[in-house]
Design an enzyme around this catalytic site. Structure first.
Site, PDB file in Angstrom:
ATOM      1  N   ASP B 121      18.320  22.178 142.387  1.00  0.00           N
ATOM      2  CA  ASP B 121      19.444  20.912 142.472  1.00  0.00           C
ATOM      3  C   ASP B 121      19.956  20.551 141.265  1.00  0.00           C
ATOM      4  O   ASP B 121      19.293  20.472 140.202  1.00  0.00           O
ATOM      5  CB  ASP B 121      18.849  19.811 143.195  1.00  0.00           C
ATOM      6  CG  ASP B 121      19.523  18.883 143.868  1.00  0.00           C
ATOM      7  OD1 ASP B 121      20.908  19.283 144.287  1.00  0.00           O
ATOM      8  OD2 ASP B 121      19.379  17.650 143.992  1.00  0.00           O
ATOM      9  N   HIS B 128      28.828  10.386 139.472  1.00  0.00           N
ATOM     10  CA  HIS B 128      27.406  10.001 139.780  1.00  0.00           C
ATOM     11  C   HIS B 128      26.541  10.185 138.844  1.00  0.00           C
ATOM     12  O   HIS B 128      25.602   9.091 138.544  1.00  0.00           O
ATOM     13  CB  HIS B 128      27.133  11.187 140.593  1.00  0.00           C
ATOM     14  CG  HIS B 128      25.479  11.364 141.137  1.00  0.00           C
ATOM     15  ND1 HIS B 128      24.824  10.233 141.997  1.00  0.00           N
ATOM     16  CD2 HIS B 128      24.460  12.021 140.925  1.00  0.00           C
ATOM     17  CE1 HIS B 128      23.715  10.620 142.033  1.00  0.00           C
ATOM     18  NE2 HIS B 128      23.264  11.610 141.601  1.00  0.00           N
ATOM     19  N   GLU B 194      21.763  11.922 149.386  1.00  0.00           N
ATOM     20  CA  GLU B 194      22.532  12.529 148.543  1.00  0.00           C
ATOM     21  C   GLU B 194      23.461  13.384 149.073  1.00  0.00           C
ATOM     22  O   GLU B 194      23.255  14.600 149.739  1.00  0.00           O
ATOM     23  CB  GLU B 194      21.844  13.095 147.102  1.00  0.00           C
ATOM     24  CG  GLU B 194      21.038  12.074 146.562  1.00  0.00           C
ATOM     25  CD  GLU B 194      20.560  12.671 145.070  1.00  0.00           C
ATOM     26  OE1 GLU B 194      20.311  13.733 144.926  1.00  0.00           O
ATOM     27  OE2 GLU B 194      20.492  11.620 144.336  1.00  0.00           O
ATOM     28  N   GLU B 196      25.542  16.510 149.126  1.00  0.00           N
ATOM     29  CA  GLU B 196      25.932  17.373 148.295  1.00  0.00           C
ATOM     30  C   GLU B 196      26.489  18.677 148.890  1.00  0.00           C
ATOM     31  O   GLU B 196      26.504  18.672 150.133  1.00  0.00           O
ATOM     32  CB  GLU B 196      24.692  18.028 147.698  1.00  0.00           C
ATOM     33  CG  GLU B 196      23.762  16.737 147.038  1.00  0.00           C
ATOM     34  CD  GLU B 196      22.779  17.268 146.029  1.00  0.00           C
ATOM     35  OE1 GLU B 196      22.682  18.603 145.850  1.00  0.00           O
ATOM     36  OE2 GLU B 196      21.686  16.690 145.680  1.00  0.00           O
ATOM     37  N   ASP B 228      20.113  15.787 150.225  1.00  0.00           N
ATOM     38  CA  ASP B 228      19.119  15.817 149.444  1.00  0.00           C
ATOM     39  C   ASP B 228      18.345  14.249 149.624  1.00  0.00           C
ATOM     40  O   ASP B 228      18.635  13.582 148.734  1.00  0.00           O
ATOM     41  CB  ASP B 228      19.355  16.112 147.850  1.00  0.00           C
ATOM     42  CG  ASP B 228      18.131  16.379 147.149  1.00  0.00           C
ATOM     43  OD1 ASP B 228      17.199  16.976 147.934  1.00  0.00           O
ATOM     44  OD2 ASP B 228      17.858  16.002 146.106  1.00  0.00           O
ATOM     45  N   ARG B 232      14.322   6.356 146.150  1.00  0.00           N
ATOM     46  CA  ARG B 232      14.449   6.011 144.648  1.00  0.00           C
ATOM     47  C   ARG B 232      13.179   5.120 144.225  1.00  0.00           C
ATOM     48  O   ARG B 232      13.334   5.489 142.954  1.00  0.00           O
ATOM     49  CB  ARG B 232      15.551   4.905 144.753  1.00  0.00           C
ATOM     50  CG  ARG B 232      17.116   5.740 145.376  1.00  0.00           C
ATOM     51  CD  ARG B 232      17.603   6.869 144.769  1.00  0.00           C
ATOM     52  NE  ARG B 232      18.820   7.452 145.291  1.00  0.00           N
ATOM     53  CZ  ARG B 232      19.160   8.612 144.889  1.00  0.00           C
ATOM     54  NH1 ARG B 232      18.496   9.333 143.747  1.00  0.00           N
ATOM     55  NH2 ARG B 232      20.136   9.060 145.374  1.00  0.00           N
ATOM     56  N   GLN B 235      10.915   7.709 142.971  1.00  0.00           N
ATOM     57  CA  GLN B 235      11.579   8.666 141.904  1.00  0.00           C
ATOM     58  C   GLN B 235      11.685   7.846 140.745  1.00  0.00           C
ATOM     59  O   GLN B 235      11.166   8.426 139.764  1.00  0.00           O
ATOM     60  CB  GLN B 235      13.034   8.814 142.586  1.00  0.00           C
ATOM     61  CG  GLN B 235      13.899   9.667 141.375  1.00  0.00           C
ATOM     62  CD  GLN B 235      15.186  10.051 142.044  1.00  0.00           C
ATOM     63  OE1 GLN B 235      15.706   9.514 143.221  1.00  0.00           O
ATOM     64  NE2 GLN B 235      16.095  10.620 140.980  1.00  0.00           N
ATOM     65  N   LYS B 248      11.749  13.438 145.969  1.00  0.00           N
ATOM     66  CA  LYS B 248      12.720  14.437 146.612  1.00  0.00           C
ATOM     67  C   LYS B 248      11.984  15.217 147.544  1.00  0.00           C
ATOM     68  O   LYS B 248      12.833  15.803 148.567  1.00  0.00           O
ATOM     69  CB  LYS B 248      13.361  15.237 145.622  1.00  0.00           C
ATOM     70  CG  LYS B 248      13.906  14.199 144.600  1.00  0.00           C
ATOM     71  CD  LYS B 248      15.648  13.919 144.993  1.00  0.00           C
ATOM     72  CE  LYS B 248      16.258  13.286 143.832  1.00  0.00           C
ATOM     73  NZ  LYS B 248      17.603  13.033 144.159  1.00  0.00           N
ATOM     74  N   THR B 252      14.813  18.249 152.467  1.00  0.00           N
ATOM     75  CA  THR B 252      16.077  18.458 151.925  1.00  0.00           C
ATOM     76  C   THR B 252      16.827  18.951 153.303  1.00  0.00           C
ATOM     77  O   THR B 252      16.052  20.191 153.666  1.00  0.00           O
ATOM     78  CB  THR B 252      16.264  19.351 150.708  1.00  0.00           C
ATOM     79  OG1 THR B 252      15.404  18.811 149.784  1.00  0.00           O
ATOM     80  CG2 THR B 252      17.433  19.579 150.448  1.00  0.00           C
ATOM     81  N   GLU B 358      24.319   4.270 144.803  1.00  0.00           N
ATOM     82  CA  GLU B 358      25.600   3.868 144.225  1.00  0.00           C
ATOM     83  C   GLU B 358      26.502   3.069 144.929  1.00  0.00           C
ATOM     84  O   GLU B 358      27.158   2.185 144.343  1.00  0.00           O
ATOM     85  CB  GLU B 358      26.412   5.183 143.725  1.00  0.00           C
ATOM     86  CG  GLU B 358      25.802   6.092 142.788  1.00  0.00           C
ATOM     87  CD  GLU B 358      26.445   7.513 142.774  1.00  0.00           C
ATOM     88  OE1 GLU B 358      25.957   8.376 143.717  1.00  0.00           O
ATOM     89  OE2 GLU B 358      27.400   7.780 142.042  1.00  0.00           O
TER      90      GLU B 358
END
Lengths: 407, 407
Positions: B121, B128, B194, B196, B228, B232, B235, B248, B252, B358
């Protein structure tokens, strides 16, 4: 207590490869397909014909080109095959059946034993993590705040896990020394080893499930020697904030032989004291009340024929069972062939460090004959021994590799 | 210039799934084994019988349970099969042959299309990376020193890559908020997405070789939508110094459909200016003098049926070809089935951000109907469209998933 059995195979009795060892591998004879074998003394037992002749239920798994099918059969089959093998190799009356299928090691080519699914590398040595912290972040606390609470780990590249003996090409990439203004491209100038132990998963787990610390032997098939080759200059520049990538992904070598966990029954020892006490999921939940154990395995690092370090695995802070429980605590599944490394094994003494980075203290204190990092042509061999269940010692699979110049 | 061809398949002409798209997938009918199909309009073309009837050399690859065998055939076969398919689906005289093998999407079950080898990844969006830096490290420069010099990336867990539609169980693990003294164990309180794009490797490369930026289409088979999922809080506590792991690795999701790179021929656009100029291996070496390109793909993030963000892929700083070249610059090999994600796609505007982290600015600024992170029962769907070669638009594979409560 009865005397432990020894093998009738010539040279095996009392050696590092007697019946209390019996590591698994994948071998081939010239012009033939690779298949599964087990090592006894200096020979490989070609299992497929023996198992077929004895009408073993699982005889087909020995015709495969990796150990994965055997490993997927699970713990009960692994233990039962081990008992059957022990009988074959200790009972003189089996000699006529078995002996024609014993092949000298010198006649075979050994292959990567496992089709690696996911590869995770941990960081389980307190001394290694502290040393690296002091070298890479000299103005900060060497251990980061999370280190004593969880076994820190990350995923590596499984496609570049290779068998012992595979030559390793010096990697190129972006390097930037702290004194340089901008990165440059070129061969790594700080190529290193990491002496580790690797654990190979046999029985999978379902997504969403957690594998507890007491279920280690239900899921882990065996142990390999592991050298996690590392380009320290590439790693130092790339690793924030998402961790090592190209500094590690060019090659990871594992031994040709996988030692089944049963061969380590006499090697389990108490872990160092874990303070603070880890959260419950990292502590035994079993009825025995025994916590997770460490392994009393001696490691030797040999550079061009000279031993340069002797890391003791028994000083590792986090246990193999804790690493496995941590990997799955979020519901991540296990697959047959998953491999996880312990991280560099470093003991408290300077001559027990498991990487050149530490042995040369970041390149500032040459060791041995004035060495800092790896040079082209260098040969590194990692050797591992442990107490066997027969009262002597067993050897785990060694890992060797030679450095080729950058292309 | 001639009019681009359209398909005779009912409803396909002018739709998001006309012959300029033709994504690949793995489907099954009730009681049958999964096999390879291609989407046209709202149907799946069951390729195995058609290819067998037409005596296509590679017809066996369509009977497999993943796209890997097809992908391993390489670029020339991929392009030639696409030309053959375009002929079948645009030429009315082929209707009698083909029509019996068109299955309504509503009749099939779709499966994970790819057997994933290694999963990497990246972190290729400037916006970002800057946003995350500001949120996670508010007292430092948001971009770390390496970010503009190389596409930062790391390995993820390939064993937990799942197909769109798979439910995602809220992961448990160690969390420690900055205000807490010690970590605790429990369900993630900051579960996130996420948005992607993922790139799937078809043709492998040898260990020690480098894949240049101009060889993207020689190695990459196609593109998938990718979510993904990220915890948080897990992480933030675990990620120093070796990067994300359990935050993570629980899941996925990728789309059920893989869009072949040829379908994106009209979507390539200039990258944003890269300053400083990257090192040579990240810049085109081809005779055209054209540098690596970006992709003009529009993304929509839908939460429980409402669009909450519209990230534009065209603003991504690092190109797909640069990520691939970087992955192999150290000699790491590629395997068929390797998957790499772009990293979260975030544009410069607040309503173009690709993660809840975000969109809610670290949980401090609720968005939509007062949302910060994911709640149990939430359904997230990512949709992607791009300019097609037929003058209209094509849809890439969508990715959807619903959150189940922690176990």
């Amino acid at each position: 207590m009865s005397t432990p059995p020894t093998s009738w195979v010539e040279g095996a009795a009392g050696s590092l490869f007697d019946v209390d060892n019996l590591p698994w591998g994948v071998f081939s004879l010239p012009g033939e397909e690779p298949r599964v074998g087990v090592r006894i003394g200096d020979r490989v037992l070609d299992l497929a014909p023996v198992a077929a002749a004895e009408m073993l239920d699982v005889h087909h798994v020995f015709q495969e080109t990796s150990l994965n099918a055997l490993m997927a059969e699970g713990r009960a089959v692994r233990e039962s095959v081990r008992r059957w093998l022990t009988g074959l190799l200790t009972d003189e009356t089996e000699r006529d059946l078995v002996e024609p299928h014993l092949v000298p090691l010198t006649d075979v080519t050994m292959h990567l034993p496992v089709e690696v699914a996911d590869y995770v590398d941990f960081y389980a040595s307190l001394e290694h993590a502290s040393n690296v912290g002091r070298i890479f972040r000299p103005d900060q606390e060497p251990l980061l705040p999370n280190w004593r609470h969880l076994p820190v780990g990350y995923h590596g590249r499984s496609g570049t896990v290779v068998a012992s003996g595979t030559r390793v090409v010096r990697p190129c990439g972006q390097r930037k020394a702290p004194t340089e203004d901008a990165p440059s491209y070129g061969p790594s100038r700080r190529l290193d080893i990491e002496a580790e132990l690797g654990f190979v998963v046999g029985s999978p787990s379902a997504m969403g499930d957690r594998v507890g610390v007491d279920a280690f032997a239900d899921h882990v098939f065996g142990v390999v020697g592991l050298n996690d080759w590392s380009a320290r200059d590439i790693q130092a520049w790339e690793y924030v904030p998402l961790g090592p990538f190209l500094g590690k992904s060019f090659a990871t070598s594992i031994s040709q032989w996988v030692t089944p966990v049963e061969a380590l029954d006499a090697a389990w020892v108490d872990l160092p004291v874990q303070d603070p006490r880890p959260l419950d999921y990292l502590v035994s939940t079993g009825s025995t009340g025994e916590g997770p154990k460490g392994l009393d395995i001696d490691v030797e690092i040999e550079l061009n024929g000279e031993v340069v370090s002797r890391p003791p695995y028994r000083t590792m802070y986090w246990s193999p069972a804790q690493m496995l429980a941590h990997t799955t605590v979020n519901g991540a599944s296990l697959r047959t062939g998953d491999l996880y490394g312990s991280g560099t094994i470093s003991g408290p003494a300077p001559d027990q460090r498991g990487s050149f980075l530490e042995l040369s203290w970041g390149g500032t204190e040459p060791f041995g004959d004035g060495r800092t990092f790896l040079e082209d042509g260098d040969v590194v061999t990692l050797r591992y021994t442990a107490p066997g269940t027969g009262g002597g010692r067993i050897a785990l699979g060694e890992v060797t590799g030679q450095i080729e110049p950058a292309r």
